[in-house]
Design a protein around this motif. Structure first.
Motif, PDB file in Angstrom:
ATOM      1  N   PHE A  47      -7.486  -0.902   0.950  1.00 48.42           N
ATOM      2  CA  PHE A  47      -6.492  -1.507   0.075  1.00 48.42           C
ATOM      3  C   PHE A  47      -6.205  -2.949   0.507  1.00 48.42           C
TER       4      PHE A  47
ATOM      5  N   SER B 277      -0.191  -6.283  -8.082  1.00 46.01           N
ATOM      6  CA  SER B 277      -1.018  -5.492  -7.190  1.00 46.01           C
ATOM      7  C   SER B 277      -1.401  -4.213  -7.917  1.00 46.01           C
TER       8      SER B 277
ATOM      9  N   SER C 282      -8.179   4.328   3.978  1.00 42.65           N
ATOM     10  CA  SER C 282      -7.679   3.905   2.676  1.00 42.65           C
ATOM     11  C   SER C 282      -6.788   2.681   2.773  1.00 42.65           C
TER      12      SER C 282
ATOM     13  N   SER D  61      -8.902  -5.268  -0.518  1.00 42.89           N
ATOM     14  CA  SER D  61      -8.825  -5.506  -1.964  1.00 42.89           C
ATOM     15  C   SER D  61      -7.663  -6.448  -2.288  1.00 42.89           C
ATOM     16  N   TRP D  62      -6.544  -6.278  -1.570  1.00 45.95           N
ATOM     17  CA  TRP D  62      -5.375  -7.138  -1.800  1.00 45.95           C
ATOM     18  C   TRP D  62      -5.702  -8.598  -1.491  1.00 45.95           C
TER      19      TRP D  62
ATOM     20  N   HIS E 192       2.463   1.960  -3.376  1.00 48.99           N
ATOM     21  CA  HIS E 192       1.517   2.590  -4.298  1.00 48.99           C
ATOM     22  C   HIS E 192       1.318   4.068  -3.961  1.00 48.99           C
ATOM     23  N   ARG E 193       1.141   4.375  -2.671  1.00 47.49           N
ATOM     24  CA  ARG E 193       0.896   5.766  -2.264  1.00 47.49           C
ATOM     25  C   ARG E 193       2.101   6.645  -2.574  1.00 47.49           C
TER      26      ARG E 193
ATOM     27  N   ASP F  74      -3.536  -0.470  -8.271  1.00 46.11           N
ATOM     28  CA  ASP F  74      -4.099   0.673  -7.556  1.00 46.11           C
ATOM     29  C   ASP F  74      -4.536   1.701  -8.598  1.00 46.11           C
TER      30      ASP F  74
ATOM     31  N   ARG G  45       2.074   7.551  -6.136  1.00 46.87           N
ATOM     32  CA  ARG G  45       1.121   8.625  -6.372  1.00 46.87           C
ATOM     33  C   ARG G  45       1.734   9.978  -5.978  1.00 46.87           C
TER      34      ARG G  45
ATOM     35  N   SER H   8      -8.205   6.185  -6.351  1.00 43.98           N
ATOM     36  CA  SER H   8      -8.872   5.224  -5.474  1.00 43.98           C
ATOM     37  C   SER H   8      -8.401   5.379  -4.036  1.00 43.98           C
ATOM     38  N   ARG H   9      -9.258   4.996  -3.130  1.00 47.63           N
ATOM     39  CA  ARG H   9      -8.955   4.871  -1.701  1.00 47.63           C
ATOM     40  C   ARG H   9      -8.327   6.125  -1.102  1.00 47.63           C
TER      41      ARG H   9
ATOM     42  N   PHE I 160       0.827  -1.205   0.000  1.00 50.91           N
ATOM     43  CA  PHE I 160       0.000   0.000   0.000  1.00 50.91           C
ATOM     44  C   PHE I 160       0.864   1.258   0.000  1.00 50.91           C
TER      45      PHE I 160
END
Length: 398
Positions: free
Chosen positions: A283, A267, A279, A286-287, A229-230, A269, A233, A273-274, A226
């Protein structure tokens, strides 16, 4: 008669990457001992034993007339003794050995160099990733202690392990998980392609460790994912971010067989989203749905007709710290973090997280020119996101 076996999905992916890039994927192991403790002939005998005990190291990936397979091609480990002026020269020597191995597509499946310097000796192992996975390298580590007579049934067990895994992959490639991934990829949006290569690769493994609260329960892995991914972003990665990671799944009956039995799981993202306060929790839930379908081969996922063709934003390695020393031909050796790796053709960066007791240690290998952002900048964001994500997990009542 030529002994041929089918390729498993990860082997096929590594083989195709090698065909496209002209370079083999590798797994490396670097061990350090005090100077003049290792005897070259003892090391040679141990490596010969490792090769004989593990049939996977006697196969080669082949492509012929549209057919891919692995072919029996026994060979000795490519071993040599080298001398350098000092420990400062070991890294440069290591990089040269790995690059030569990767560029020789039809060479031995395993190479080893005993690199001697006045301060210490280093044993470097380089193995074709299409023939071994990380779990197999743990088996190889244990086999370095002393030569051992190979099992008479080793070849039959390797064949059985390959056929067993192939049957499982074929079932998954035609199972309900395919529809799950097709739907997930379609909803994720448009995926960017990674193009071009560069030599500006920045390795960093000096980030402060991330403390894990004593009250934390469950798996840290999805929170590492997670936060990755963040962080992507935060540095303005466009489109959906896709992080690939190796996932086991070998039959426990063949847990002692060296080979490449892994699968790469993606994975996802999607953009935007989220963003809610929970969040991280969203995540993780969802994972878990993705993991329920982790057995679908990566090669099947990339062929589903979406805009995803296997180019992930990052590859994640997640490990637990092993024993502090490794026995090499009767001599205790310390494992050294390899710094010669490079991001594969399909991604911009390699991210690593290792669990050491009550903390996570991070490392990063980033191609700055392709990524468009700095290694230090990204690593700082990743560590911040991971610290925040772990701290947000509510304490479980006893």
């Amino acid at each position: 008669m030529t002994d041929r076996l089918p390729l498993l999905s990860a082997q096929l992916a590594f083989g195709l990457d090698a065909q496209r890039s002209g370079r083999r994927g590798t797994v490396t192991l670097l061990l350090r001992t005090p100077p003049s403790r290792l005897v070259a002939e003892d090391v040679r005998q141990v490596l010969r034993s490792v090769t004989l005990r593990n049939p996977a190291l006697s196969y080669r990936i082949r492509f012929s007339r549209g057919t891919a397979y692995q072919e029996w091609h026994p060979d000795e480990c490519d071993f040599a003794e080298l001398h350098v002026a000092g420990d400062a020269s070991v890294s440069e020597c290591q990089t040269k050995v790995v690059e030569e191995f990767e560029a020789t597509e039809d060479g031995a499946s395993m190479a080893a160099r005993l690199i001697r310097s006045p301060e210490s000796d280093h044993l470097l192992l380089v193995v074709d990733h299409a023939l071994v996975d990380e779990q197999s390298m743990l088996l190889v580590k244990r086999q370095l202690a002393a030569p051992s007579r190979p099992d008479d049934n080793r070849t039959e067990r390797y064949r059985a392990a390959i056929l067993d895994r192939k049957a499982s992959e074929d079932a998954a490639a035609n199972g309900p998980g395919v529809a799950f991934w097709a739907d997930r990829l379609e909803k994720a949006g448009e995926f960017a392609r990674t193009s071009g290569r560069t030599t500006r690769v920045i390795p960093i493994d000096t980030f402060p460790a991330v403390a894990v609260p004593p009250s934390f329960r469950g798996s840290l892995f999805p929170y590492v994912l997670f936060s990755l991914h963040r962080a992507l972003r935060d540095v303005a990665e466009p489109g959906p971010t896709a992080v690939g990671y190796p996932w086991g799944g070998r039959n426990a009956a063949y847990a002692d067989v060296v080979g490449c039995f892994m699968n790469t799981v993606v994975s996802l993202d999607p953009p935007g989203s989220r963003r809610a306060p929970d969040s991280a929790g969203d995540f993780v839930r969802s994972w878990y749905r993705e993991v329920d379908h982790a057995d679908v081969p990566f090669t099947t996922v990339t062929g589903l007709g979406s805009t995803f063709h296997g180019a992930v934003t990052a590859m994640l390695s997640y490990t637990h710290a092993g024993a502090p020393t490794v026995d090499v031909a009767g001599v205790p050796a310390v494992e050294v973090t390899a710094r010669d790796s490079r991001p594969p053709e399909v991604c911009k960066l390699l991210a690593g997280a290792t669990v050491h007791g009550d903390e996570l240690r991070l490392r990063l290998l980033l191609d700055e020119e392709i990524a468009g952002y700095g290694a230090g900048e990204f690593g700082t964001r990743w560590r911040h996101r991971l610290t925040t994500a772990i701290a947000s997990v509510p304490e479980r009542k006893s």
